[in-house]
Design a protein around this motif. Structure first.
Motif, PDB file in Angstrom:
ATOM      1  N   TYR A  98     -53.969  21.981  42.206  1.00  0.00           N
ATOM      2  CA  TYR A  98     -54.274  20.563  42.377  1.00  0.00           C
ATOM      3  C   TYR A  98     -55.061  20.004  41.195  1.00  0.00           C
ATOM      4  N   LEU A  99     -56.076  20.735  40.736  1.00  0.00           N
ATOM      5  CA  LEU A  99     -56.878  20.252  39.619  1.00  0.00           C
ATOM      6  C   LEU A  99     -56.054  20.185  38.332  1.00  0.00           C
ATOM      7  N   CYS A 100     -55.200  21.185  38.103  1.00  0.00           N
ATOM      8  CA  CYS A 100     -54.366  21.203  36.890  1.00  0.00           C
ATOM      9  C   CYS A 100     -53.369  20.046  36.883  1.00  0.00           C
ATOM     10  N   THR A 101     -52.670  19.829  38.001  1.00  0.00           N
ATOM     11  CA  THR A 101     -51.679  18.744  38.036  1.00  0.00           C
ATOM     12  C   THR A 101     -52.350  17.375  37.946  1.00  0.00           C
ATOM     13  N   THR A 102     -53.556  17.246  38.509  1.00  0.00           N
ATOM     14  CA  THR A 102     -54.272  15.969  38.408  1.00  0.00           C
ATOM     15  C   THR A 102     -54.679  15.697  36.965  1.00  0.00           C
ATOM     16  N   ALA A 103     -55.131  16.744  36.267  1.00  0.00           N
ATOM     17  CA  ALA A 103     -55.493  16.585  34.857  1.00  0.00           C
ATOM     18  C   ALA A 103     -54.269  16.216  34.020  1.00  0.00           C
ATOM     19  N   PHE A 104     -53.123  16.858  34.293  1.00  0.00           N
ATOM     20  CA  PHE A 104     -51.870  16.491  33.626  1.00  0.00           C
ATOM     21  C   PHE A 104     -51.521  15.036  33.902  1.00  0.00           C
ATOM     22  N   ALA A 105     -51.703  14.612  35.152  1.00  0.00           N
ATOM     23  CA  ALA A 105     -51.322  13.252  35.559  1.00  0.00           C
ATOM     24  C   ALA A 105     -52.125  12.199  34.807  1.00  0.00           C
ATOM     25  N   ILE A 106     -53.444  12.352  34.777  1.00  0.00           N
ATOM     26  CA  ILE A 106     -54.280  11.361  34.096  1.00  0.00           C
ATOM     27  C   ILE A 106     -54.012  11.356  32.594  1.00  0.00           C
ATOM     28  N   THR A 107     -53.713  12.545  32.033  1.00  0.00           N
ATOM     29  CA  THR A 107     -53.391  12.632  30.609  1.00  0.00           C
ATOM     30  C   THR A 107     -52.091  11.899  30.295  1.00  0.00           C
ATOM     31  N   MET A 312     -54.758  13.860  44.242  1.00  0.00           N
ATOM     32  CA  MET A 312     -54.381  12.466  44.024  1.00  0.00           C
ATOM     33  C   MET A 312     -53.816  12.265  42.609  1.00  0.00           C
ATOM     34  N   ASP A 313     -52.697  12.902  42.319  1.00  0.00           N
ATOM     35  CA  ASP A 313     -52.090  12.782  40.981  1.00  0.00           C
ATOM     36  C   ASP A 313     -51.678  11.341  40.689  1.00  0.00           C
ATOM     37  N   ASN A 396     -48.514  11.387  45.026  1.00  0.00           N
ATOM     38  CA  ASN A 396     -49.521  12.234  45.681  1.00  0.00           C
ATOM     39  C   ASN A 396     -48.902  13.216  46.669  1.00  0.00           C
ATOM     40  N   ILE A 397     -48.072  12.703  47.568  1.00  0.00           N
ATOM     41  CA  ILE A 397     -47.525  13.568  48.629  1.00  0.00           C
ATOM     42  C   ILE A 397     -46.473  14.533  48.070  1.00  0.00           C
ATOM     43  N   THR A 398     -45.780  14.114  47.001  1.00  0.00           N
ATOM     44  CA  THR A 398     -44.799  15.008  46.384  1.00  0.00           C
ATOM     45  C   THR A 398     -45.507  16.187  45.733  1.00  0.00           C
ATOM     46  N   GLY A 399     -46.666  15.915  45.128  1.00  0.00           N
ATOM     47  CA  GLY A 399     -47.469  16.992  44.546  1.00  0.00           C
ATOM     48  C   GLY A 399     -47.987  17.951  45.604  1.00  0.00           C
ATOM     49  N   ASP A 400     -48.387  17.407  46.756  1.00  0.00           N
ATOM     50  CA  ASP A 400     -48.846  18.262  47.858  1.00  0.00           C
ATOM     51  C   ASP A 400     -47.731  19.213  48.296  1.00  0.00           C
TER      52      ASP A 400
END
Length: 422
Positions: A98-107, A312-313, A396-400
């Motif tokens: 979750y933390l990795c994909t969120t960091a990718f998302a904001i980047t 929350m990507d 968000n839900i697709t990432g979950d």
């Protein structure tokens, strides 16, 4: 007689084939809702007064079932593993993903927004106002995670506190030094009861989708996109890129699943999330889709409720794009350190973002404050926040779901390897 029975069976099979799938029903309802909403553009009183209440009723039912569903599903997921170490193993994998994909998302959001900031419209930035709910800090978020009263998390629908409570009770059940499993069975029965209630409510999804999307279109109308169409376009490009690139690579390389199979299986949940703009509200349908795609019940019942609260990507992408957009409107150029700060703040802030419509606005205020941008700039996007929200909730839900499938695949390989060694 046998011929008649065969004909009857054939008729029943044909009827089943002709019955529209839930995904098709939701899609039809979505299209009809948009058409009817456009028809009432400029005169939204009728859809707002007479159609929206039924959508509200549907969302109320979803909110009612989600709180006990999260509580008992996480607890059932914990006790089904029968081993605290296994819970820890799955939990670590989930949090890291979750933390990795969120960091990718904001980047991704920051990179694409910076590339496209030259096309952002020049907007009037005087006389803007937005009242922030107050700055949030890590310690406040940390303290707020732990409940001080057993019933308060349920009455206030505080999902983080409900998750903590369910984990504590789940661990306590595992540590009880008794041979009887009456407690385990009771939790599983209650989980099944609320799952069945969820299934009953989910059957109303097409009606709910129509009644939710119609007033949104009627109130905003096509004209609402005129001045802000470009920033919306940039946000949706980022949503799509993140989903197609990050989630596709993840499920294909780690879970050995075709991205086409993944997104096709997720269609009902994706369309419901898009129209309802609620990660928590989509949770029941997301569980159903994930398990049909191969996620195990013990993993999905733990990973998905957790993800609906902390992963929350889409919201992270929204914060990145809107930060660049607001900075551009005020004539501010963000430095590299400021952008790194946005990445870190948005990633950590996503843990405290509730999975309900509009919660991203509060977190955007926090991100803007972290880099010294004027919080009043939120007023520039507040009017169409719902349109942003629909897309970010879908991501968000697709990432979950991708996480539940990936963790399930990793746990399965781990068990097979262990069995092979033994």
């Amino acid at each position: 007689m046998e011929q008649m029975q065969n004909n009857q069976n054939t008729t029943q099979q044909t009827t089943k084939k002709r019955k529209l799938s839930l995904a098709t029903q939701i899609f039809i309802a979505l299209v009809l809702g948009i058409i009817v909403g456009i028809a009432f553009t400029g005169n939204p009183d009728i859809p707002t007064s007479y159609i929206k209440p039924f959508g509200t009723i549907f969302l109320n039912l979803i909110k009612w079932v989600v709180t006990p569903l999260v509580f008992f599903s996480i607890m059932a997921g914990v006790i089904s593993m029968r081993d605290i170490r296994k819970v820890g193993s799955i939990g670590i994998k989930t949090i890291v993903y979750y933390l990795c994909t969120t960091a990718f998302a904001i980047t991704i959001g920051l990179i694409i927004a910076n590339f496209c900031k030259g096309i952002f419209p020049v907007l009037q930035t005087t006389d803007l106002s937005y009242e922030s709910s107050g700055p949030l800090n890590f310690m406040d978020t940390l303290v707020g995670i732990f409940p001080s009263n057993f019933l308060t998390p349920f009455t206030e629908a505080n999902m983080l506190q409900i998750i903590v409570a369910s984990l504590i009770i789940g661990f306590a059940l595992l540590l009880i030094d008794k041979k009887q499993e009456v407690e385990y069975r009771l939790v599983e029965i209650l989980n099944d009861v609320f799952m069945k209630a969820m299934e009953m409510i989910i059957k109303l999804s097409p009606i709910g989708v129509f009644c939710l999307i119609c007033p949104v279109v009627a109130e905003n109308g096509p004209a609402v996109l005129t001045s802000l169409a470009k920033v919306l376009l940039v946000a949706y490009i980022c949503y799509i890129l993140h989903a197609v690139i990050v989630y596709s690579l993840a499920v294909q390389t780690i879970a050995n699943m075709s991205p086409v199979t993944f997104f096709k299986g997720m269609l009902p949940a994706i369309m419901f999330a898009f129209s309802s703009a609620s990660s928590v509200g989509t949770l029941p349908l997301n569980m159903e889709c994930s398990e049909k795609l191969g996620a195990s019940r013990e993993v999905s019942s733990f990973v998905l409720p957790l993800g609906a609260t902390i992963n929350m990507d889409g919201t992270a992408i929204y914060q990145g794009v809107c930060s660049i957009f607001i900075a551009s409107c005020f004539g501010i150029t963000l430095t590299l350190p400021q952008m790194i700060t946005i990445v870190l703040t948005a990633t950590l802030a996503s843990i405290g973002t509730a999975g309900v419509p509009g919660a991203g606005m509060v977190m955007l205020a926090m991100v803007l404050q972290s880099v010294g941008l004027p919080v009043e700039g939120i007023a520039l996007v507040a009017g169409i926040d719902r349109l942003f929200d629909m897309g970010r909730t879908t991501v968000n839900i697709t990432g979950d779901a991708s996480c539940s499938i990936i963790v399930s695949a990793m746990e399965k390989r781990k068990q097979e390897k262990k069995a092979g060694v033994e």
